[in-house]
Motif scaffolding. Structure first.
Motif, PDB file in Angstrom:
ATOM      1  N   UNK A   1       0.834  -1.199   0.000  1.00  0.00           N
ATOM      2  CA  UNK A   1       0.000   0.000   0.000  1.00  0.00           C
ATOM      3  C   UNK A   1       0.875   1.256   0.000  1.00  0.00           C
TER       4      UNK A   1
ATOM      5  N   UNK B   1       1.167   4.210  -2.716  1.00  0.00           N
ATOM      6  CA  UNK B   1       0.987   5.617  -2.335  1.00  0.00           C
ATOM      7  C   UNK B   1       2.154   6.465  -2.847  1.00  0.00           C
TER       8      UNK B   1
ATOM      9  N   UNK C   1     -13.497  11.492   3.106  1.00  0.00           N
ATOM     10  CA  UNK C   1     -13.434  10.177   3.759  1.00  0.00           C
ATOM     11  C   UNK C   1     -12.857  10.291   5.151  1.00  0.00           C
TER      12      UNK C   1
ATOM     13  N   UNK D   1     -10.224   2.956  12.206  1.00  0.00           N
ATOM     14  CA  UNK D   1      -9.533   1.865  11.505  1.00  0.00           C
ATOM     15  C   UNK D   1      -8.836   2.439  10.256  1.00  0.00           C
ATOM     16  N   UNK D   2      -9.012   1.789   9.098  1.00  0.00           N
ATOM     17  CA  UNK D   2      -8.331   2.311   7.898  1.00  0.00           C
ATOM     18  C   UNK D   2      -9.172   3.285   7.113  1.00  0.00           C
ATOM     19  N   UNK D   3     -10.380   3.573   7.605  1.00  0.00           N
ATOM     20  CA  UNK D   3     -11.357   4.295   6.792  1.00  0.00           C
ATOM     21  C   UNK D   3     -10.997   5.747   6.495  1.00  0.00           C
TER      22      UNK D   3
ATOM     23  N   UNK E   1      -8.200   6.648   5.453  1.00  0.00           N
ATOM     24  CA  UNK E   1      -6.989   6.530   4.634  1.00  0.00           C
ATOM     25  C   UNK E   1      -5.737   6.703   5.478  1.00  0.00           C
TER      26      UNK E   1
ATOM     27  N   UNK F   1      -4.085   1.870   5.267  1.00  0.00           N
ATOM     28  CA  UNK F   1      -5.397   1.482   4.726  1.00  0.00           C
ATOM     29  C   UNK F   1      -6.113   0.438   5.586  1.00  0.00           C
ATOM     30  N   UNK F   2      -5.644   0.257   6.827  1.00  0.00           N
ATOM     31  CA  UNK F   2      -6.281  -0.743   7.688  1.00  0.00           C
ATOM     32  C   UNK F   2      -5.924  -2.172   7.314  1.00  0.00           C
TER      33      UNK F   2
ATOM     34  N   UNK G   1      -3.533  10.294   4.754  1.00  0.00           N
ATOM     35  CA  UNK G   1      -2.093  10.395   4.464  1.00  0.00           C
ATOM     36  C   UNK G   1      -1.816  11.530   3.478  1.00  0.00           C
TER      37      UNK G   1
ATOM     38  N   UNK H   1     -14.911   5.642   0.421  1.00  0.00           N
ATOM     39  CA  UNK H   1     -15.253   4.773   1.559  1.00  0.00           C
ATOM     40  C   UNK H   1     -16.454   3.891   1.226  1.00  0.00           C
TER      41      UNK H   1
ATOM     42  N   UNK I   1     -12.661   1.212  -0.501  1.00  0.00           N
ATOM     43  CA  UNK I   1     -11.688   1.315   0.592  1.00  0.00           C
ATOM     44  C   UNK I   1     -12.390   1.207   1.938  1.00  0.00           C
ATOM     45  N   UNK I   2     -11.639   0.726   2.908  1.00  0.00           N
ATOM     46  CA  UNK I   2     -12.127   0.680   4.288  1.00  0.00           C
ATOM     47  C   UNK I   2     -12.916  -0.572   4.629  1.00  0.00           C
TER      48      UNK I   2
ATOM     49  N   UNK J   1      -6.002   1.250  -2.947  1.00  0.00           N
ATOM     50  CA  UNK J   1      -5.339   2.140  -1.999  1.00  0.00           C
ATOM     51  C   UNK J   1      -5.996   3.511  -2.073  1.00  0.00           C
TER      52      UNK J   1
ATOM     53  N   UNK K   1      -8.173  -7.112  11.792  1.00  0.00           N
ATOM     54  CA  UNK K   1      -7.403  -5.942  12.261  1.00  0.00           C
ATOM     55  C   UNK K   1      -8.198  -5.212  13.355  1.00  0.00           C
TER      56      UNK K   1
END
Lengths: 289, 204
Positions: A43, A47, A144, A180-182, A184, A240-241, A272, B92, B115-116, B137, B191
């Motif tokens: 990831x 990026x 997001x 979490x990863x939501x 970004x 990204x979780x 990020x 998302x 994503x997410x 990503x 996770x």
């Protein structure tokens, strides 16, 4: 006053397409910490390739070019109405040139204005200063990550978070755990302690304009930023979780005076793609950073 | 690295495991909030679709064995009137959790990309209908736009606006990671559980 529209278009282009060097360096360091071949390392490689390509093509780093938030420092004689008009023209032009996505939606009709202007859109804050130059800082704050921002009211019984810095630490951990990863990840976490429900969120976002390699001038808050950086990265939420060693790139904390009855902690999650840029216009000459 | 070509056969979906890196080639369609609401309300939660029937046939054909991408792109119009994707990272996905299981089932969608991650209903739909959720990503917008080789057509652009429209695109080597497979495993759940226990230690 000269028309500053083109200078502001360039400011927007720079913010949308060129990630600041300190953020890119933090992402490179994050990649080096992850296990080679892991989803997290993959990831971060994606990026970084994207950041390079965006700069090379002058194309947006992320398609969600966010809420444009302008912090404008001006001398006494400058008309803030004229500056506002120039900023709005610049937003429309930057949209035409595909540096910005049409991102301003009428909340009642659902109609996208098509040019990134609308009611209270973009966001502008004016600060009068003694310098004769005009300085504009721009933050492009994506949606997001905005959705995972949070505001806590201390004390919080469930988190056993009291009205002190230890309580602040707990709620910031909670906000990042919930995100979490939501948002970004690895993101930058902007925090404001105190203020009211409105001023706190504004301040939390303003902290995101501080460079990642710049320490907090307040020793207690600086220590809390370092502690949280280490705590948050031990959550192993990762880029990204996907799981991994870097969940956040940095934590920025500010404090405001508050009412005796209130103790808010406002948390702005920045993805990020911590897109920010500055222009200083002095004697008609624009310098970008 | 698994190379997937759209339309994706069920056996290729079953071969994928959470954590696998994939690259997709073929036709996919972007759909986000307005598009999902439209699909479900116009075609799925009705006894018999009666509106937008021409679009229904088009979408059924694109989505059968196909891929939905949660994305609101930045686009630019070429001098010849065709479109080009300028920036196209994922948005998302969880907002579509209330719609996605029905969309997967109704249209036989094989891959949902965003994503997410998504919730238990989509995970269940993946198992029942042999589908996967892929994470692109977030924010890798220019890189992904580079994988978009052609904008085939667009539906509902004027009604929904550019970010919310159905953009039908042809991609080559679109990079993503399987984070919810067809066997009931979700990296997002794993996770979340691990970070929760670490959190409990940190705030004790």
């Amino acid at each position: 006053m000269n028309d500053l529209t083109e200078q502001f278009v360039e400011l927007i282009r720079k913010a949308a397409t060129e990630l600041p060097p300190d953020v890119e360096q933090a992402l490179v360091a994050a990649k080096e910490r992850e296990l080679p071949g892991s989803a997290a390392a993959g990831a971060l490689e994606t990026i970084l390739r994207n950041v390079g390509l965006a700069r090379q093509l002058s194309s947006p780093v992320c398609q969600d070019t966010g809420t444009p938030i302008f912090e404008i420092y001006h001398p006494q004689h400058v008309s803030t109405r004229e500056v506002t008009a120039a900023v709005r023209r610049a937003c429309a032009l930057a949209t035409q040139r595909a540096f910005l996505r049409p991102n301003a939606v009428d909340s009642v009709t659902g109609i996208n204005s098509g040019d990134n202007t609308g009611v209270d859109f973009p966001t502008l804050h004016f600060h009068e200063w003694d310098d004769d130059a005009i300085k504009a800082q721009l933050l492009l704050k994506g949606g997001g990550s905005e959705n995972v921002g949070a505001q806590y009211k201390l004390p919080d019984a469930q988190l056993k978070a009291g009205r002190d810095l230890e309580g602040v630490r707990k709620v910031v951990l909670d906000a990042v755990l919930r995100a979490q990863g939501e948002g970004c990840s690895p993101g930058v976490i902007g925090v404001c302690i105190g203020g009211d429900r409105g001023s706190g969120y504004i301040k939390a976002k303003q902290t995101l304009l501080r460079r990642l390699d710049e320490p907090n001038p307040d020793a207690a808050l600086d220590a809390l930023e370092r502690r949280l950086l280490s705590d948050l990265n031990s959550l192993d939420i990762g880029p990204m979780g996907f799981g991994g060693r870097t969940t956040v790139l940095g934590v920025r904390i500010a404090a405001q005076h508050r009412l005796p009855a209130c103790y808010f902690v406002s948390i702005a999650y920045m993805c990020w793609a911590n897109r920010r840029a500055t222009v200083v216009i002095r004697d008609g000459q624009a310098t970008y950073a | 690295m698994h190379k997937l070509t759209v339309p994706i056969p069920d056996e290729a979906i079953r071969a994928l495991r959470a954590g696998d890196q994939v690259s997709l080639t073929g036709i996919m369609v972007t759909a986000r909030d307005a598009a999902h609401k439209f699909l479900v309300e116009t075609y799925v939660r009705v006894d018999q679709p009666t509106q937008e029937l021409e679009l229904y046939q088009e979408l059924k054909s694109i989505l059968n064995g196909g891929a939905i991408y949660h994305c609101g792109p930045v686009v630019s119009k070429n001098p010849d009137g065709t479109w080009r994707f300028v920036a196209a990272g994922p948005t998302t996905s969880i907002r579509e959790e209330v719609y996605e299981p029905e969309v997967i089932a109704h249209f036989n969608v094989k891959a949902v990309i965003g994503k997410g991650g998504m919730g238990p209903n989509t995970l269940k739909a993946n198992q029942e209908h042999t589908a996967v959720y892929l994470s692109a990503v977030g924010g890798a917008a220019t890189l992904i736009a580079d994988a978009v080789k052609e904008v085939v057509t667009v539906y509902k652009k004027d009604e929904f606006g550019v970010p919310e429209a159905f953009w039908v695109i042809r991609v080559e080597d679109f990079p993503a990671v399987v984070t919810m497979d067809a066997h009931g495993r979700s990296i997002h759940d794993e996770v979340a559980a691990a970070s929760q226990s670490r959190f409990d230690e940190l705030v004790k």
